[in-house]
Enzyme design. Structure first.
Site, PDB file in Angstrom:
ATOM      1  N   CYS A  91       0.658  -1.256  -0.020  1.00 41.80           N
ATOM      2  CA  CYS A  91      -0.009  -0.049  -0.046  1.00 41.80           C
ATOM      3  C   CYS A  91       0.873   1.222  -0.102  1.00 41.80           C
ATOM      4  CB  CYS A  91      -0.985   0.028   1.075  1.00 41.80           C
ATOM      5  SG  CYS A  91      -2.160  -1.215   1.188  1.00 41.80           S
ATOM      6  N   HIS A 359      -9.106   3.543  -2.267  1.00 44.59           N
ATOM      7  CA  HIS A 359      -7.641   3.182  -2.061  1.00 44.59           C
ATOM      8  C   HIS A 359      -6.866   2.387  -3.340  1.00 44.59           C
ATOM      9  CE1 HIS A 359      -3.996   1.898  -0.508  1.00 44.59           C
ATOM     10  NE2 HIS A 359      -4.247   1.046   0.635  1.00 44.59           N
ATOM     11  N   CYS A 389      -0.233   2.433   6.625  1.00 39.78           N
ATOM     12  CA  CYS A 389       0.066   1.125   7.035  1.00 39.78           C
ATOM     13  C   CYS A 389       0.366   0.207   5.839  1.00 39.78           C
ATOM     14  CB  CYS A 389      -1.019   0.592   7.879  1.00 39.78           C
ATOM     15  SG  CYS A 389      -2.744   0.457   6.921  1.00 39.78           S
TER      16      CYS A 389
END
Length: 403
Positions: A91, A359, A389
Site C-alpha cells: 500500500c 484506495h 500502514c
C-alpha cells in the site's frame, strides 16, 4: 546534502474498481501514460528532463506486470531516453516511489524524477499475484498470518475501539470528502481522464457515498467475522499470537474500510537547479522519509512506530506537525494513530480519505502526499506528515514543508 523539492503533484479521479466503474476500460498502462503526460504538459518539460520515472503498483501481473514504469514512459509523450522503475511496497508503493526519488535527488543521483503509481483494481484483482506469506505454510504459520481485515479487527480489539467509533470516523470521511469536492479543494490536482478520442471519461471521485450516516453504516454486517470465526478460523490464529485477548471484536465492514478503486498519481521532484532550468517554483521540500517493519499479524499498526521513528531521527516532535494524512485503509488504523499521539481529528485527513474516495493501492501513497501539500497551501500551514500502514507489517512516512 542537496534539497529535494516538490514542483507538482497531480492525480486522476478514482473510479469504482469494478466492471461498471468509469475507468474499467482503461488499462494501467494507459492511465499511467495519461498521468505522465499531464506532468509533462503542466510543467512544459521537454527532452530528457527527468532522470527516471519511479512507479509503484502492487499487483504486478498480467497487464500490470513486467516493468510497468518503463512501458508507461514508452506509451507516454516523455522522451524514450527516460527509463522506468516499477516498485512494490504494497500500500505504500506510491509513497515509497516519492521517497526513493527524493533521496536520489538529495544524494545527487540526477536533478529530477517523476514518482507515483497506479492500480487498476477493477481489472487486476488484489491478491491475484499470489503472496508467499499467505500461501506458503512455511512462513504463514511462523508469522501467524491473518488477512488484513482480521488485522484491522485485532487493532480495534487490542486498543478498545468500538463499532460506533469506526462508523463515526467513516461517516466523517464521507462528509469531509464531499465538502472538499464541493469547495473545489481538489481542482488544482485532479486531472480529467479521457478516452482515445479525447473525450472525458471521469473528472471526479465516483466511489463516494455522501449520504452515508450512522444508521446506514449500522445496518452493515461485519465483513471479516465469518473468515475469523468459521472457516478457515483466523481468529484462532490471532488468539494464539495474542492470548491475552478473549476474542476478536469484528467491527469492520465495507462502509468503514477503504474502497476498491482504480486510479493513478504522480509527483514531480527535483533540486533547485532543475526548477531554475525549467522556470518552475518549488511548492514544498521533502524534509524527511522513513520506513519500518512491524508485527506481521496485527500488521496495520505501522503508522505509529514509523511516525515515532521519523520524528526521532530528525529531531522533531508531534507538535511540530500542522496536518496529517493517515491512509484510511481501515477505520481502526486512523483511530489508533490519533490515540497513540493524542492528535485531534481536526488535523487528520481533513478532506476525507480512502474510506470515502477509495484506495488504489499503488497510487495512494502519492495521492495523500499531494492532498497534504494542497491542504497546507490552502490552510496556510507549514509542515505536514503523510503515513500508511502496509501489508505484512510495515509502515512508511513522509514529512513535507512548504517553501
Amino acid at each position: 546534502m542537496t534539497e529535494a523539492y516538490i514542483y507538482d503533484a497531480l492525480r486522476t479521479p478514482r473510479g469504482k474498481g469494478r466492471k461498471d466503474g468509469s475507468l474499467h476500460e482503461v488499462t494501467a498502462l494507459r492511465l499511467s501514460a495519461q498521468t505522465l503526460n499531464a506532468v509533462k504538459e503542466r510543467n512544459n518539460l521537454d527532452g530528457h528532463a527527468v532522470e527516471d520515472v519511479i512507479w509503484g503498483n502492487v499487483t504486478q501481473v498480467m497487464e500490470q506486470g513486467g516493468c510497468l514504469a518503463r512501458s508507461a514512459v514508452l506509451a507516454s509523450d516523455l522522451d524514450e531516453r527516460i527509463p522506468g522503475l516499477a516498485i512494490n511496497r504494497f500500500c505504500a508503493s506510491g509513497m515509497e516511489a516519492v521517497n526513493l526519488a527524493a533521496n536520489q535527488v538529495k544524494g545527487g543521483a540526477g536533478e529530477a524524477y517523476i514518482a507515483g503509481g497506479v492500480e487498476m483494481m477493477g481489472r487486476v484483482a488484489m491478491g491475484s499475484d499470489g503472496a508467499a506469506i499467505a500461501a506458503d505454510p512455511s512462513i504463514a504459520m511462523d508469522s501467524y498470518f491473518v488477512p488484513q481485515g482480521i488485522s484491522a479487527d485485532i487493532i480495534a480489539t487490542e486498543y478498545g475501539f468500538s463499532r460506533d467509533d469506526a462508523d463515526h470516523l467513516a461517516m466523517v470521511s464521507q462528509q469531509r470528502a464531499k465538502a472538499a469536492w464541493d469547495a473545489g479543494r481538489f481542482d488544482k490536482s485532479v486531472i480529467t481522464v479521457k478516452d482515445v478520442n479525447g473525450l472525458a471519461i471521469l473528472d471526479h471521485d465516483e466511489y463516494m457515498r455522501p449520504q452515508t450516516d450512522m444508521q446506514s453504516l449500522g445496518g452493515l454486517n461485519p465483513a471479516f467475522q465469518a473468515m475469523g470465526e468459521v472457516m478457515p478460523g483466523f481468529d484462532k490464529v490471532a488468539l494464539m499470537k495474542y492470548p491475552h485477548l478473549e476474542r476478536i471484536n469484528h467491527i469492520h465492514h465495507a462502509g468503514n474500510s477503504s474502497g476498491i478503486v482504480d486510479g493513478s498519481a504522480a509527483v514531480l521532484i527535483g533540486n533547485k537547479e532543475f526548477g531554475e532550468k525549467w522556470g518552475l517554483k518549488p511548492r514544498a521540500r521533502i524534509r524527511a522519509t522513513a520506513k519500518i517493519g512491524t508485527d506481521p499479524t496485527i500488521m496495520l499498526t505501522g503508522p505509529v512506530p514509523v511516525t515515532e521513528k521519523i520524528l526521532k531521527d530528525h529531531g522533531m516532535d508531534i507538535s511540530d506537525i500542522d496536518l496529517f494524512e493517515v491512509n484510511e485503509a481501515f477505520a481502526s488504523v486512523v483511530l489508533r494513530f490519533m490515540q497513540a499521539f493524542n492528535v485531534d481529528h481536526d488535523k487528520v485527513n481533513v478532506n476525507g480519505g480512502s474510506i470515502a474516495m477509495g484506495h488504489p493501492l499503488g497510487a495512494t501513497g502519492a495521492i495523500i502526499i499531494g492532498t497534504l501539500l494542497d491542504e497546507l497551501e490552502r490552510a496556510d500551514k507549514e509542515v505536514g506528515l503523510a503515513t500508511l500502514c502496509i501489508a505484512s507489517g510495515m509502515g512508511a512516512a513522509t514529512i513535507i514543508e512548504r517553501v
